[in-house]
Design a protein around this motif. Structure first.
Motif, PDB file in Angstrom:
ATOM      1  N   ALA A 178       1.932   0.156 -24.690  1.00 51.92           N
ATOM      2  CA  ALA A 178       2.566  -0.872 -25.520  1.00 51.92           C
ATOM      3  C   ALA A 178       3.269  -1.910 -24.648  1.00 51.92           C
ATOM      4  CB  ALA A 178       3.569  -0.225 -26.477  1.00 51.92           C
ATOM      5  N   VAL A 179       3.987  -1.440 -23.618  1.00 49.59           N
ATOM      6  CA  VAL A 179       4.665  -2.356 -22.705  1.00 49.59           C
ATOM      7  C   VAL A 179       3.641  -3.208 -21.956  1.00 49.59           C
ATOM      8  CG1 VAL A 179       6.194  -2.527 -20.696  1.00 49.59           C
ATOM      9  CG2 VAL A 179       6.643  -0.806 -22.463  1.00 49.59           C
ATOM     10  N   ALA A 180       2.535  -2.580 -21.546  1.00 49.38           N
ATOM     11  CA  ALA A 180       1.487  -3.315 -20.833  1.00 49.38           C
ATOM     12  C   ALA A 180       0.933  -4.439 -21.691  1.00 49.38           C
ATOM     13  CB  ALA A 180       0.366  -2.364 -20.422  1.00 49.38           C
ATOM     14  N   GLY A 181       0.700  -4.150 -22.975  1.00 48.55           N
ATOM     15  CA  GLY A 181       0.178  -5.179 -23.864  1.00 48.55           C
ATOM     16  C   GLY A 181       1.100  -6.373 -23.973  1.00 48.55           C
ATOM     17  N   VAL A 182       2.401  -6.119 -24.057  1.00 49.85           N
ATOM     18  CA  VAL A 182       3.381  -7.210 -24.141  1.00 49.85           C
ATOM     19  C   VAL A 182       3.387  -8.022 -22.846  1.00 49.85           C
ATOM     20  CG1 VAL A 182       5.839  -7.759 -24.332  1.00 49.85           C
ATOM     21  CG2 VAL A 182       4.828  -6.001 -25.813  1.00 49.85           C
ATOM     22  N   LEU A 183       3.375  -7.328 -21.696  1.00 49.20           N
ATOM     23  CA  LEU A 183       3.439  -8.020 -20.407  1.00 49.20           C
ATOM     24  C   LEU A 183       2.181  -8.859 -20.153  1.00 49.20           C
ATOM     25  CD1 LEU A 183       5.003  -5.227 -18.157  1.00 49.20           C
ATOM     26  CD2 LEU A 183       6.102  -7.331 -18.928  1.00 49.20           C
ATOM     27  N   ILE A 184       1.022  -8.313 -20.481  1.00 54.44           N
ATOM     28  CA  ILE A 184      -0.233  -9.040 -20.248  1.00 54.44           C
ATOM     29  C   ILE A 184      -0.243 -10.352 -21.032  1.00 54.44           C
ATOM     30  CG2 ILE A 184      -2.733  -8.986 -20.625  1.00 54.44           C
ATOM     31  CD1 ILE A 184      -2.605  -5.949 -20.090  1.00 54.44           C
ATOM     32  N   THR A 185       0.214 -10.289 -22.270  1.00 54.34           N
ATOM     33  CA  THR A 185       0.153 -11.476 -23.117  1.00 54.34           C
ATOM     34  C   THR A 185       1.284 -12.467 -22.843  1.00 54.34           C
ATOM     35  OG1 THR A 185       1.369 -10.268 -24.839  1.00 54.34           O
ATOM     36  CG2 THR A 185      -1.043 -10.281 -24.976  1.00 54.34           C
ATOM     37  N   THR A 186       2.397 -12.006 -22.253  1.00 54.51           N
ATOM     38  CA  THR A 186       3.543 -12.900 -22.046  1.00 54.51           C
ATOM     39  C   THR A 186       3.638 -13.423 -20.619  1.00 54.51           C
ATOM     40  OG1 THR A 186       4.980 -10.962 -21.679  1.00 54.51           O
ATOM     41  CG2 THR A 186       4.904 -11.899 -23.914  1.00 54.51           C
ATOM     42  N   VAL A 187       3.597 -12.536 -19.630  1.00 55.61           N
ATOM     43  CA  VAL A 187       3.800 -12.978 -18.237  1.00 55.61           C
ATOM     44  C   VAL A 187       2.578 -12.752 -17.346  1.00 55.61           C
ATOM     45  CG1 VAL A 187       6.300 -12.719 -18.329  1.00 55.61           C
ATOM     46  CG2 VAL A 187       4.892 -10.762 -17.637  1.00 55.61           C
ATOM     47  N   GLY A 188       1.554 -12.035 -17.854  1.00 53.22           N
ATOM     48  CA  GLY A 188       0.338 -11.841 -17.082  1.00 53.22           C
ATOM     49  C   GLY A 188       0.222 -10.467 -16.447  1.00 53.22           C
ATOM     50  N   SER A 189      -1.004 -10.123 -16.052  1.00 52.19           N
ATOM     51  CA  SER A 189      -1.305  -8.801 -15.504  1.00 52.19           C
ATOM     52  C   SER A 189      -0.565  -8.527 -14.201  1.00 52.19           C
ATOM     53  CB  SER A 189      -2.815  -8.662 -15.272  1.00 52.19           C
ATOM     54  OG  SER A 189      -3.539  -8.802 -16.465  1.00 52.19           O
ATOM     55  N   GLY A 190      -0.385  -9.555 -13.381  1.00 56.26           N
ATOM     56  CA  GLY A 190       0.234  -9.354 -12.073  1.00 56.26           C
ATOM     57  C   GLY A 190       1.612  -8.743 -12.149  1.00 56.26           C
ATOM     58  N   TRP A 191       2.430  -9.196 -13.111  1.00 56.51           N
ATOM     59  CA  TRP A 191       3.778  -8.656 -13.236  1.00 56.51           C
ATOM     60  C   TRP A 191       3.766  -7.228 -13.775  1.00 56.51           C
ATOM     61  CZ3 TRP A 191       7.317 -10.615 -10.443  1.00 56.51           C
ATOM     62  CH2 TRP A 191       7.292 -11.980 -10.119  1.00 56.51           C
ATOM     63  N   ALA A 192       2.762  -6.873 -14.573  1.00 51.60           N
ATOM     64  CA  ALA A 192       2.631  -5.476 -15.015  1.00 51.60           C
ATOM     65  C   ALA A 192       2.354  -4.572 -13.816  1.00 51.60           C
ATOM     66  CB  ALA A 192       1.510  -5.359 -16.045  1.00 51.60           C
ATOM     67  N   PHE A 193       1.481  -5.028 -12.908  1.00 50.13           N
ATOM     68  CA  PHE A 193       1.216  -4.261 -11.686  1.00 50.13           C
ATOM     69  C   PHE A 193       2.468  -4.170 -10.809  1.00 50.13           C
ATOM     70  CE2 PHE A 193      -3.357  -5.786 -12.244  1.00 50.13           C
ATOM     71  CZ  PHE A 193      -3.791  -4.576 -12.731  1.00 50.13           C
TER      72      PHE A 193
END
Length: 444
Positions: A178-193
Motif C-alpha cells: 500500500a505504501v509502495a503504491g502511494v509512493l510510486i504515484t506521488t514521488v516516483g519509484s526511486g524514492w520507494a527504493f
C-alpha cells in the motif's frame, strides 16, 4: 535436542521460564528479541515496498510480464544454487556479526537501485543484477537470521519467536504494498527504493544495541573440509528433520504459487482486474497473519501438526479452485493463508528445535533452499499447467501435490516411528492421534 523420529515427536521440555512468560507475544518480553523484531518490521515493510516497486519498474521498462518473472527467478535462484553453502557460513561465524554484514549489504543494494532510478539511467539489466545480488546476500542472511532467533530467546520461547517473526513479515506484507503504491504515484519509484535501502538502518541499530551477555550460548564450527556433506548426512539420517523438509519442499514448490493463480483468477476467471488481484492478496496476507498469531499461542511443536496442516492446506486449494463465485473464492483465501502459514511455522519450528545447535545453520539453509529455492522450478511448471489447461486446473494440481506430499510424509513418519493412526470418538478425548502399535495391541 530430541533425536526422536516419530510422527508425534515430543516438544521441547517446558521450562519454568516459559510457564511464566506464556502468551501470544511472550518473546517480546526479551529485550534483545524486542530490538530484533522492531528492526525487522521496518525493514520487512521496506522489502515489500521494494518488491512491488521493482516489478512495476521492470514492467514499465520492458512492457513484458516475462521480464518480471525473470527478475523474480534471479532473486530466488541463488538460494537454489548456493543455499547450502550459506548454511555452512552461518555455522562457522557468529550470527550477530554475520547479520550486521548481510543487513548492511541488503540496504546498500536498495540504495544503489534508488540512485540508478532517481538519476534516470536505470535499465532492466541493472534491476536483474541487483535482484541477483539480493539473492546472493539472502543465501547467507536467511540461515543466519533463522538460527540467531534461538540465541536471542532460547529453546523455551523458540516456537513463539518463530511465529512472531512470521506475523511480523505478514504485517509488513499488508502495509508495504500500500505504501509502495502511494509512493510510486506521488514521488516516483526511486524514492520507494531509497526508503527501502534506508529501512535497513533499523535492524542494524537493533543488532548493535543488543546486550551480548544476554544471548544464549552459540555454537560456531571451525572451518574444515566436508562440512556441507556432513550437514546433508546429518539431515538424511534424521527422519524428524528430513521428512518435514521434504513436505515443505513440495508445498513451497507447487502449493505456494499464488502470484500465478491469483492473477489468473482475478483477470481471466472473475474479470476483476488489478483491484481484485490486490484484494485477493490482502485476504491472503490477513489469513497468514492470523495463522502466525495463532501459532504463537501454541507452546509445543508436533510433526502431526505439520502433516495435518499440509493436508488441509492442499484440500482448501482444491476447493477454492472449484469455487463457482468470486465471493466463495475470496472467503476461502483467508483460511488458505492461515493454514499455509501454520504448515510453514510448524515445520520451521520442529526442524529448528530438533537440530543440533552446531548444525542448525546448515539445516535451516536446506529448509529455506527447498522452500524458497523451489520457486524457480515450480512456478514455470504450474504456470504452464495454468496456461494450457486453465487456472482452475493449475491450482487444483498444486493443491493435489500438497495433499499427496503430506499424506506420504505422514505415512513415512508413522512407519519410522512405529506408530499407527487411532480414532477415538469419545467426548473429551483426542479424536485422531498417532499411538505406538504396542498400545493398540494391548488395548485390543
Amino acid at each position: 535436542m530430541s533425536t526422536g523420529s516419530g510422527a508425534d515427536s515430543a516438544p521441547a521440555p517446558t521450562s519454568t521460564h516459559e510457564s511464566k512468560t506464556g502468551g501470544t507475544f511472550s518473546s517480546l518480553k526479551i529485550r534483545n528479541y524486542r530490538l530484533f523484531a522492531t528492526g525487522a518490521v521496518i525493514s520487512n515493510t521496506g522489502t515489500w515496498m521494494s518488491r512491488i516497486t521493482q516489478d512495476w519498474l521492470v514492467l514499465s521498462l520492458t512492457g513484458s510480464a516475462t521480464a518480471v518473472g525473470i527478475t523474480t527467478a534471479l532473486q530466488f535462484l541463488p538460494m537454489l544454487l548456493f543455499g547450502l553453502y550459506g548454511g555452512v557460513i552461518a555455522d562457522r561465524l557468529p550470527k550477530r556479526r554475520l547479520l550486521l554484514i548481510s543487513q548492511a549489504a541488503l540496504g546498500l543494494c536498495g540504495v544503489a537501485l534508488a540512485v540508478l532510478t532517481l538519476s534516470g539511467v536505470v535499465e532492466v539489466w541493472h534491476v536483474y543484477l541487483i535482484a541477483f545480488l539480493l539473492g546472493m546476500v539472502t543465501v547467507v542472511d536467511n540461515p543466519a537470521r533463522q538460527s540467531f532467533v534461538s540465541e536471542m530467546v532460547g529453546p523455551a520461547q523458540l516456537r513463539n519467536a518463530v511465529s512472531l517473526n512470521s506475523a511480523n513479515f505478514q504485517s509488513a506484507r499488508l502495509i508495504g504494498p500500500a505504501v509502495a503504491g502511494v509512493l510510486i504515484t506521488t514521488v516516483g519509484s526511486g524514492w520507494a527504493f531509497m526508503l527501502n535501502g534506508l529501512s535497513f538502518i533499523a535492524p542494524l541499530v537493533g543488532l548493535m544495541m543488543m546486550r551480548t551477555d544476554e544471548l544464549h550460548a552459540s555454537v560456531t564450527v571451525k572451518r574444515a573440509k566436508g562440512q556441507l556433506r556432513e550437514g546433508l548426512r546429518y539431515v538424511s539420517g534424521r527422519p524428524d528433520l528430513i521428512w518435514p523438509i521434504v513436505l515443505v519442499g513440495f508445498v513451497g514448490t507447487f502449493g505456494f504459487n499464488f502470484p500465478i493463480w491469483l492473477t489468473a483468477f482475478a483477470d481471466e476467471i472473475f474479470d476483476g482486474g488489478a483491484g481484485m488481484y490486490s484484494f485477493f492478496n490482502i485476504l491472503m496476507a490477513a489469513g497468514s497473519l492470523c495463522g502466525a498469531l495463532l501459532a504463537a499461542r501454541r507452546r509445543s511443536s508436533r510433526l502431526r501438526m505439520v502433516v495435518g496442516a499440509g493436508t488441509v492446506f492442499g484440500l482448501l486449494e482444491i476447493v477454492a479452485a472449484l469455487s463457482p463465485t468470486v465471493w466463495l473464492f475470496s472467503l476461502l483465501l483467508v483460511p488458505i493463508g492461515m493454514i499455509g502459514m501454520t504448515t510453514n511455522i510448524s515445520a520451521n519450528t520442529s526442524v529448528q528445535m530438533a537440530a543440533d545447535p552446531a548444525m542448525r545453520g546448515r539445516v535451516m539453509s536446506l529448509y529455506m533452499m527447498v522452500f524458497a529455492g523451489g520457486t524457480p522450478v515450480g512456478a514455470p511448471i504450474v504456470g504452464w499447467i495454468s496456461d494450457t489447461y486453465g487456472a482452475r486446473t493449475g491450482m487444483m494440481a498444486g493443491g493435489a501435490v500438497s495433499v499427496l506430499a503430506a499424506l506420504g510424509v505422514g505415512f513415512m513418519l508413522t512407519r519410522v516411528g512405529g506408530l499407527r493412526l487411532k480414532v477415538d470418538l469419545r467426548p473429551g478425548h483426542p479424536h485422531v492421534r498417532f499411538v505406538p502399535r504396542e498400545r493398540l495391541a494391548t488395548a485390543a
